[in-house]
Scaffold this motif. Sequence first.
Motif, PDB file in Angstrom:
ATOM      1  N   PHE A   1       0.834  -1.208   0.000  1.00 18.23           N
ATOM      2  CA  PHE A   1       0.000   0.000   0.000  1.00 18.23           C
ATOM      3  C   PHE A   1       0.871   1.261   0.000  1.00 18.23           C
ATOM      4  O   PHE A   1       0.606   2.217  -0.742  1.00 18.23           O
ATOM      5  CB  PHE A   1      -0.909   0.012   1.230  1.00 18.23           C
ATOM      6  CG  PHE A   1      -2.059  -0.953   1.152  1.00 18.23           C
ATOM      7  CD1 PHE A   1      -2.871  -1.015   0.042  1.00 18.23           C
ATOM      8  CD2 PHE A   1      -2.346  -1.801   2.217  1.00 18.23           C
ATOM      9  CE1 PHE A   1      -3.932  -1.904  -0.037  1.00 18.23           C
ATOM     10  CE2 PHE A   1      -3.402  -2.695   2.162  1.00 18.23           C
ATOM     11  CZ  PHE A   1      -4.196  -2.747   1.030  1.00 18.23           C
ATOM     12  N   PHE A   2       1.889   1.262   0.840  1.00 15.00           N
ATOM     13  CA  PHE A   2       2.756   2.430   0.965  1.00 15.00           C
ATOM     14  C   PHE A   2       3.462   2.728  -0.355  1.00 15.00           C
ATOM     15  O   PHE A   2       3.501   3.886  -0.801  1.00 15.00           O
ATOM     16  CB  PHE A   2       3.772   2.185   2.080  1.00 15.00           C
ATOM     17  CG  PHE A   2       4.699   3.348   2.343  1.00 15.00           C
ATOM     18  CD1 PHE A   2       4.218   4.558   2.801  1.00 15.00           C
ATOM     19  CD2 PHE A   2       6.073   3.219   2.123  1.00 15.00           C
ATOM     20  CE1 PHE A   2       5.076   5.630   3.048  1.00 15.00           C
ATOM     21  CE2 PHE A   2       6.936   4.275   2.362  1.00 15.00           C
ATOM     22  CZ  PHE A   2       6.439   5.479   2.829  1.00 15.00           C
ATOM     23  N   ASP A   3       4.001   1.697  -0.984  1.00 17.86           N
ATOM     24  CA  ASP A   3       4.704   1.894  -2.257  1.00 17.86           C
ATOM     25  C   ASP A   3       3.745   2.367  -3.345  1.00 17.86           C
ATOM     26  O   ASP A   3       4.082   3.247  -4.156  1.00 17.86           O
ATOM     27  CB  ASP A   3       5.387   0.599  -2.690  1.00 17.86           C
ATOM     28  CG  ASP A   3       6.556   0.213  -1.781  1.00 17.86           C
ATOM     29  OD1 ASP A   3       7.067   1.107  -1.082  1.00 17.86           O
ATOM     30  OD2 ASP A   3       6.931  -0.978  -1.763  1.00 17.86           O
ATOM     31  N   GLU A   4       2.552   1.794  -3.401  1.00 18.81           N
ATOM     32  CA  GLU A   4       1.581   2.180  -4.416  1.00 18.81           C
ATOM     33  C   GLU A   4       1.083   3.601  -4.199  1.00 18.81           C
ATOM     34  O   GLU A   4       0.902   4.365  -5.161  1.00 18.81           O
ATOM     35  CB  GLU A   4       0.410   1.207  -4.425  1.00 18.81           C
ATOM     36  CG  GLU A   4       0.733  -0.172  -4.976  1.00 18.81           C
ATOM     37  CD  GLU A   4       1.161  -0.109  -6.429  1.00 18.81           C
ATOM     38  OE1 GLU A   4       0.398   0.456  -7.257  1.00 18.81           O
ATOM     39  OE2 GLU A   4       2.253  -0.613  -6.741  1.00 18.81           O
ATOM     40  N   ASP A   5       0.845   3.957  -2.948  1.00 19.21           N
ATOM     41  CA  ASP A   5       0.331   5.304  -2.651  1.00 19.21           C
ATOM     42  C   ASP A   5       1.269   6.387  -3.139  1.00 19.21           C
ATOM     43  O   ASP A   5       0.839   7.441  -3.637  1.00 19.21           O
ATOM     44  CB  ASP A   5       0.124   5.460  -1.136  1.00 19.21           C
ATOM     45  CG  ASP A   5      -1.077   4.700  -0.626  1.00 19.21           C
ATOM     46  OD1 ASP A   5      -1.915   4.310  -1.442  1.00 19.21           O
ATOM     47  OD2 ASP A   5      -1.173   4.501   0.606  1.00 19.21           O
ATOM     48  N   ARG A   6       2.578   6.164  -3.022  1.00 19.64           N
ATOM     49  CA  ARG A   6       3.545   7.202  -3.363  1.00 19.64           C
ATOM     50  C   ARG A   6       3.677   7.405  -4.869  1.00 19.64           C
ATOM     51  O   ARG A   6       4.319   8.361  -5.304  1.00 19.64           O
ATOM     52  CB  ARG A   6       4.904   6.872  -2.748  1.00 19.64           C
ATOM     53  CG  ARG A   6       4.905   6.994  -1.220  1.00 19.64           C
ATOM     54  CD  ARG A   6       6.280   6.805  -0.639  1.00 19.64           C
ATOM     55  NE  ARG A   6       6.791   5.461  -0.889  1.00 19.64           N
ATOM     56  CZ  ARG A   6       8.040   5.077  -0.615  1.00 19.64           C
ATOM     57  NH1 ARG A   6       8.890   5.945  -0.099  1.00 19.64           N
ATOM     58  NH2 ARG A   6       8.420   3.831  -0.859  1.00 19.64           N
ATOM     59  N   LYS A   7       3.052   6.544  -5.657  1.00 15.05           N
ATOM     60  CA  LYS A   7       3.083   6.714  -7.113  1.00 15.05           C
ATOM     61  C   LYS A   7       2.145   7.824  -7.577  1.00 15.05           C
ATOM     62  O   LYS A   7       2.239   8.297  -8.712  1.00 15.05           O
ATOM     63  CB  LYS A   7       2.715   5.401  -7.798  1.00 15.05           C
ATOM     64  CG  LYS A   7       3.741   4.288  -7.571  1.00 15.05           C
ATOM     65  CD  LYS A   7       3.289   2.989  -8.225  1.00 15.05           C
ATOM     66  CE  LYS A   7       4.298   1.873  -7.973  1.00 15.05           C
ATOM     67  NZ  LYS A   7       3.863   0.578  -8.558  1.00 15.05           N
ATOM     68  N   THR A   8       1.210   8.216  -6.715  1.00  9.22           N
ATOM     69  CA  THR A   8       0.267   9.295  -7.033  1.00  9.22           C
ATOM     70  C   THR A   8       0.384  10.373  -5.956  1.00  9.22           C
ATOM     71  O   THR A   8       0.262  10.080  -4.767  1.00  9.22           O
ATOM     72  CB  THR A   8      -1.187   8.783  -7.072  1.00  9.22           C
ATOM     73  OG1 THR A   8      -1.283   7.696  -7.997  1.00  9.22           O
ATOM     74  CG2 THR A   8      -2.148   9.884  -7.467  1.00  9.22           C
ATOM     75  N   SER A   9       0.648  11.600  -6.357  1.00  8.40           N
ATOM     76  CA  SER A   9       0.827  12.684  -5.379  1.00  8.40           C
ATOM     77  C   SER A   9      -0.503  13.050  -4.722  1.00  8.40           C
ATOM     78  O   SER A   9      -1.581  12.769  -5.257  1.00  8.40           O
ATOM     79  CB  SER A   9       1.428  13.910  -6.060  1.00  8.40           C
ATOM     80  OG  SER A   9       0.465  14.501  -6.941  1.00  8.40           O
ATOM     81  N   LEU A  10      -0.407  13.684  -3.576  1.00  5.61           N
ATOM     82  CA  LEU A  10      -1.616  14.155  -2.894  1.00  5.61           C
ATOM     83  C   LEU A  10      -2.376  15.148  -3.762  1.00  5.61           C
ATOM     84  O   LEU A  10      -3.609  15.128  -3.813  1.00  5.61           O
ATOM     85  CB  LEU A  10      -1.249  14.805  -1.551  1.00  5.61           C
ATOM     86  CG  LEU A  10      -0.717  13.899  -0.444  1.00  5.61           C
ATOM     87  CD1 LEU A  10      -0.423  14.718   0.811  1.00  5.61           C
ATOM     88  CD2 LEU A  10      -1.711  12.792  -0.115  1.00  5.61           C
ATOM     89  N   ALA A  11      -1.626  16.017  -4.453  1.00  8.49           N
ATOM     90  CA  ALA A  11      -2.278  17.030  -5.295  1.00  8.49           C
ATOM     91  C   ALA A  11      -3.124  16.380  -6.387  1.00  8.49           C
ATOM     92  O   ALA A  11      -4.209  16.879  -6.732  1.00  8.49           O
ATOM     93  CB  ALA A  11      -1.228  17.951  -5.909  1.00  8.49           C
ATOM     94  N   ASP A  12      -2.640  15.257  -6.921  1.00  5.01           N
ATOM     95  CA  ASP A  12      -3.398  14.579  -7.978  1.00  5.01           C
ATOM     96  C   ASP A  12      -4.627  13.859  -7.427  1.00  5.01           C
ATOM     97  O   ASP A  12      -5.504  13.447  -8.208  1.00  5.01           O
ATOM     98  CB  ASP A  12      -2.499  13.571  -8.695  1.00  5.01           C
ATOM     99  CG  ASP A  12      -1.441  14.250  -9.555  1.00  5.01           C
ATOM    100  OD1 ASP A  12      -1.632  15.433  -9.889  1.00  5.01           O
ATOM    101  OD2 ASP A  12      -0.410  13.611  -9.852  1.00  5.01           O
ATOM    102  N   ARG A  13      -4.702  13.670  -6.150  1.00  5.07           N
ATOM    103  CA  ARG A  13      -5.854  12.992  -5.552  1.00  5.07           C
ATOM    104  C   ARG A  13      -6.985  13.955  -5.190  1.00  5.07           C
ATOM    105  O   ARG A  13      -8.108  13.533  -4.933  1.00  5.07           O
ATOM    106  CB  ARG A  13      -5.427  12.240  -4.277  1.00  5.07           C
ATOM    107  CG  ARG A  13      -4.436  11.119  -4.512  1.00  5.07           C
ATOM    108  CD  ARG A  13      -4.082  10.421  -3.193  1.00  5.07           C
ATOM    109  NE  ARG A  13      -3.015   9.460  -3.350  1.00  5.07           N
ATOM    110  CZ  ARG A  13      -3.172   8.188  -3.728  1.00  5.07           C
ATOM    111  NH1 ARG A  13      -4.392   7.728  -3.972  1.00  5.07           N
ATOM    112  NH2 ARG A  13      -2.135   7.381  -3.847  1.00  5.07           N
ATOM    113  N   VAL A  14      -6.674  15.259  -5.145  1.00  2.00           N
ATOM    114  CA  VAL A  14      -7.653  16.238  -4.660  1.00  2.00           C
ATOM    115  C   VAL A  14      -8.930  16.212  -5.499  1.00  2.00           C
ATOM    116  O   VAL A  14     -10.051  16.219  -4.954  1.00  2.00           O
ATOM    117  CB  VAL A  14      -7.031  17.649  -4.648  1.00  2.00           C
ATOM    118  CG1 VAL A  14      -8.110  18.701  -4.361  1.00  2.00           C
ATOM    119  CG2 VAL A  14      -5.926  17.725  -3.604  1.00  2.00           C
TER     120      VAL A  14
END
Length: 703
Positions: free
Chosen positions: A332-345
Amino acid sequence: MLLELGTEELPYQFVAPALRALQHGAETLLKDSRLTYGSVRTMGTPRRLVLLVEGLAAQQASAVKEAMGPSKAVAFDQSGQPTRAAVGFAAGQGVPVEALEVRQTPKGEYLFAVKQEKGQAVAVVLTQALPQLLAKLSFPKAMHWNQTGVRFARPVRWLVALCGGKVLPIQFATIKAGSFSQGHRVLGAKVSSPKGFAVKSIAHYFKETERHSVIVDQERRRALILEQLAALAKSARGHLHQDDELLEQAVYMVECPLTILGSFKPHYLALPKEILMTSMKEHQGYFSLVDAKGALLPNFLAVTNMKLANMQLIREGNERVLAARLADAKFFFDEDRKTSLADRVAKQLAVTFHQKLGSLHQKTQRVVTMAAHLAGQLGDDQLVHDCRRAAELSKADLLTGIVGEFPTLQGMMGGEYAKHDGESASVSAAIREQYLPRAMEGELPESLAGKVLSLADRLDSIAGFFLVGLVPSGSEDPFALRRHATAIVRILIESRLRLNLAQAVRAAQEGLAQQSVPAAPQPAKGGAPDVIGFVFERVRFYGKSAYQLRDDVMEAVLKSADRQSIDLTDLFDKMQSLQQITSRAEFDPLIVGFKRAHRLTEKEQWDRKPVESGLFREPAESALHGTVHTSHAAYAAAMRSGEYGQALDVLVRMKGPIDDFFNAVMVNADDPAVRGNRLSLLKEVDDLFMSFADFSQIMVQGT
């Protein structure tokens, strides 16, 4: 008396509340049943709830019971014979009509039935009362398991009820009480038959349960677990990470605690330690070990409910399960870091925050506006920029895999991912700290940006739920608004932030209006819910619980507060200064004099008018007038500098002139001009005192 209710394994969260309810219910039962006793204790494990009553009387106390019936005029006819009303009353009370008494009451003469109720044997009383006691136990979730319709957390399997060494013939959920208990589900089977073991007394019960590998006393289990944890932590050259919640879980999940030391692969230490500790705690109930600097060690401690000749089998089994959990967390940790927080907004548009308050994206937009507003009150342009950016990203981690798996990591992982994305240290810290404090007495955010973001989020939530009519009432507070309000109070007061809370609340309400959030219909009585009043209630709670401030002191300051400009730090400083001065000997007499002046001017609804010295008739009038004027300058200077103790000292020194005035002067003079002038003088005194606090709320003798 010994009462043991045996069940299938109860959820650990249910045991302690059930024991508290059982003890309270037993104490109430014994009192209502007129049974004296020495002590009442409750103990429990996942498989049993135990009630112990020692020093119990052999018989309940006798009692005299009285019941009032009809009036004498109704109860007897003109010839003095009892009417049907008297006969019916006597029959209903189980006494002869001749035994009825006529007594004088405030309503006149009435009939009374007086019955002598002899105490019954304790066994008779308990046989009737104990099933009712058990039936009153309630749980967050309950179940049916047989045809009786009885609801309980888990199926009941056995029941022991002894009083004076004899079985009480009670029944609960079709289970008849006996003298046989059960030991440990696995270890106890080695020393007893399938039907269990016999119990003869309380002392014998403890001896036999321990022989059957059950430690009934939860405090003994707690001490054993702590001792084992400390010893194993020392053997691993580490320190136990203190976690009271996890310890409570361990205490109520086992009957025979045995702690083991396990390990995991060191390469997992590259993950943030919060992920590892949360995975160990929430998935497995493991304790973490840290070194002297607080860094996580590749070890864990697990409290088991088993004891084998080869404990290595259990250790290896726990290690295998944990390895799978940590592998999932790393994925989960490795996958999460592939997408920035800004791109999730932008994806927050598809997530509902609350059906009446819009999407998570709308919530975020409101928090951004609020954070910028608060930062503008508290800091410079850089703070505004950082708070705005932190607010924009604050809820993005809710869409990550790791927070989906471990919701308690929200905020913490947001800060970690923000740091990974290259956001500034201030923005990352604010995101990480936004949910602090997580509990009533939890740690506060350290950074100013973190405090601003926490305040903005909570103010928006309170204003929003109040707007749509979801206001806490009684014990109901599904959205934890009281906790949010307490957090606001603590952050502002303990951090000494000088913020206009009234303006902040208006800004939150304006943000909701700009998004056209529909307001709930206002109730016919009371009007719209008062956000500021709600926060003031939490100020009272905080002041009383954390600083032991008097209710009347807090009320005096809060009642006089300007609802358009509220600075909680300033108000709290006033409360503490006022509380401190209440201990002075001259304070209570001063308040007596002030309240006389206050009542006179309030009764007359007197407007402040210039005091004319030419209308003075007594030296005391002139003396008080001079004192007011000379005191005003010193008082105003102390108030401007925030030296509230000095300001109050100025008021206290006015005691003498105020007392002299009332001793020498009759306010209601015959001459209207003199009377009005005296009221104006008292109005000056009243206004000076009321500019600090509403001293009419202070409770002293003689007022």
